[in-house]
Scaffold this motif. Structure first.
Motif, PDB file in Angstrom:
ATOM      1  N   ILE A  45       1.950  10.835  -3.564  1.00 26.79           N
ATOM      2  CA  ILE A  45       0.607  11.143  -4.052  1.00 26.79           C
ATOM      3  C   ILE A  45      -0.392  10.098  -3.567  1.00 26.79           C
ATOM      4  CG2 ILE A  45      -0.817  11.248  -6.144  1.00 26.79           C
ATOM      5  CD1 ILE A  45       1.573  12.592  -7.527  1.00 26.79           C
ATOM      6  N   ASN A  46       0.017   8.826  -3.534  1.00 23.15           N
ATOM      7  CA  ASN A  46      -0.874   7.723  -3.174  1.00 23.15           C
ATOM      8  C   ASN A  46      -0.674   7.230  -1.750  1.00 23.15           C
ATOM      9  OD1 ASN A  46      -2.253   7.341  -5.753  1.00 23.15           O
ATOM     10  ND2 ASN A  46      -0.193   6.876  -6.472  1.00 23.15           N
ATOM     11  N   GLU A  47      -0.192   8.076  -0.875  1.00 20.82           N
ATOM     12  CA  GLU A  47       0.054   7.669   0.501  1.00 20.82           C
ATOM     13  C   GLU A  47      -1.267   7.302   1.186  1.00 20.82           C
ATOM     14  OE1 GLU A  47       2.666   9.161   4.308  1.00 20.82           O
ATOM     15  OE2 GLU A  47       2.587  10.355   2.495  1.00 20.82           O
ATOM     16  N   GLY A  48      -1.269   6.149   1.833  1.00 18.23           N
ATOM     17  CA  GLY A  48      -2.459   5.656   2.500  1.00 18.23           C
ATOM     18  C   GLY A  48      -3.351   4.817   1.612  1.00 18.23           C
ATOM     19  N   LYS A  49      -3.037   4.690   0.346  1.00 16.89           N
ATOM     20  CA  LYS A  49      -3.855   3.905  -0.589  1.00 16.89           C
ATOM     21  C   LYS A  49      -3.153   2.641  -1.059  1.00 16.89           C
ATOM     22  CE  LYS A  49      -5.658   8.184  -2.482  1.00 16.89           C
ATOM     23  NZ  LYS A  49      -5.693   9.042  -3.662  1.00 16.89           N
ATOM     24  N   LEU A  50      -1.873   2.578  -0.888  1.00 19.64           N
ATOM     25  CA  LEU A  50      -1.097   1.440  -1.373  1.00 19.64           C
ATOM     26  C   LEU A  50      -1.025   0.346  -0.323  1.00 19.64           C
ATOM     27  CD1 LEU A  50       1.837   3.403  -3.027  1.00 19.64           C
ATOM     28  CD2 LEU A  50      -0.169   2.452  -4.142  1.00 19.64           C
ATOM     29  N   HIS A  53       1.216   0.600   2.644  1.00 19.85           N
ATOM     30  CA  HIS A  53       0.813   1.556   3.674  1.00 19.85           C
ATOM     31  C   HIS A  53      -0.324   1.033   4.554  1.00 19.85           C
ATOM     32  CE1 HIS A  53       2.359   4.681   0.611  1.00 19.85           C
ATOM     33  NE2 HIS A  53       3.314   4.382   1.454  1.00 19.85           N
ATOM     34  N   ILE A  54      -1.121   0.093   4.035  1.00 17.67           N
ATOM     35  CA  ILE A  54      -2.290  -0.360   4.794  1.00 17.67           C
ATOM     36  C   ILE A  54      -2.230  -1.819   5.209  1.00 17.67           C
ATOM     37  CG2 ILE A  54      -3.768   1.375   3.711  1.00 17.67           C
ATOM     38  CD1 ILE A  54      -4.953  -0.942   2.018  1.00 17.67           C
ATOM     39  N   LYS A  55      -1.176  -2.531   4.873  1.00 21.18           N
ATOM     40  CA  LYS A  55      -1.149  -3.970   5.160  1.00 21.18           C
ATOM     41  C   LYS A  55      -1.155  -4.265   6.651  1.00 21.18           C
ATOM     42  CE  LYS A  55       3.810  -4.775   4.800  1.00 21.18           C
ATOM     43  NZ  LYS A  55       4.838  -5.481   4.056  1.00 21.18           N
ATOM     44  N   HIS A  56      -0.694  -3.351   7.488  1.00 20.90           N
ATOM     45  CA  HIS A  56      -0.727  -3.588   8.931  1.00 20.90           C
ATOM     46  C   HIS A  56      -2.166  -3.676   9.445  1.00 20.90           C
ATOM     47  CE1 HIS A  56      -1.008   0.809   8.631  1.00 20.90           C
ATOM     48  NE2 HIS A  56      -1.655   0.749   9.780  1.00 20.90           N
ATOM     49  N   ASN A  57      -3.138  -3.119   8.732  1.00 19.99           N
ATOM     50  CA  ASN A  57      -4.552  -3.208   9.123  1.00 19.99           C
ATOM     51  C   ASN A  57      -5.116  -4.604   8.909  1.00 19.99           C
ATOM     52  OD1 ASN A  57      -4.504  -0.468   9.657  1.00 19.99           O
ATOM     53  ND2 ASN A  57      -5.292   0.079   7.642  1.00 19.99           N
ATOM     54  N   TYR A  58      -4.503  -5.398   8.027  1.00 17.51           N
ATOM     55  CA  TYR A  58      -5.049  -6.691   7.652  1.00 17.51           C
ATOM     56  C   TYR A  58      -4.219  -7.876   8.127  1.00 17.51           C
ATOM     57  CZ  TYR A  58      -7.906  -3.719   4.741  1.00 17.51           C
ATOM     58  OH  TYR A  58      -8.753  -2.729   4.319  1.00 17.51           O
ATOM     59  N   GLU A  59      -3.073  -7.600   8.707  1.00 19.86           N
ATOM     60  CA  GLU A  59      -2.245  -8.685   9.234  1.00 19.86           C
ATOM     61  C   GLU A  59      -2.682  -9.009  10.647  1.00 19.86           C
ATOM     62  OE1 GLU A  59       1.651  -7.036   8.728  1.00 19.86           O
ATOM     63  OE2 GLU A  59       1.902  -8.014   6.787  1.00 19.86           O
ATOM     64  N   LYS A  60      -2.319 -10.184  11.125  1.00 21.67           N
ATOM     65  CA  LYS A  60      -2.704 -10.612  12.478  1.00 21.67           C
ATOM     66  C   LYS A  60      -2.168  -9.695  13.523  1.00 21.67           C
ATOM     67  CE  LYS A  60      -3.437 -15.447  11.802  1.00 21.67           C
ATOM     68  NZ  LYS A  60      -3.044 -16.782  12.182  1.00 21.67           N
TER      69      LYS A  60
END
Length: 60
Positions: A45-50, A53-60
């Motif tokens: 249900i929360n795919e793409g919000k957790l 799921h999104i930490k790769h956008n903020y890691e180096k």
């Protein structure tokens, strides 16, 4: 059918200790399956919000 019910009665329900052990085992497996199912449903249900799921956008 009578043979199956008498076998179940003699092996599980006849003694309180085996009945209690069967209840504990059933509760354990029910809890594990319910937990896994609810986690999968929550993730779906929360795919793409957790964060996972999104930490790769903020890691180096």
């Amino acid at each position: 059918m009578a043979g199956l019910s008498s076998t179940i009665y003699n092996s599980v329900f006849k003694r309180t200790s085996t009945f209690a052990l069967a209840c504990v085992g059933a509760v354990f497996f029910f809890e594990r399956s319910f937990d896994l199912t609810s986690e999968l449903l929550f993730d779906k249900i929360n795919e793409g919000k957790l964060w996972k799921h999104i930490k790769h956008n903020y890691e180096k």
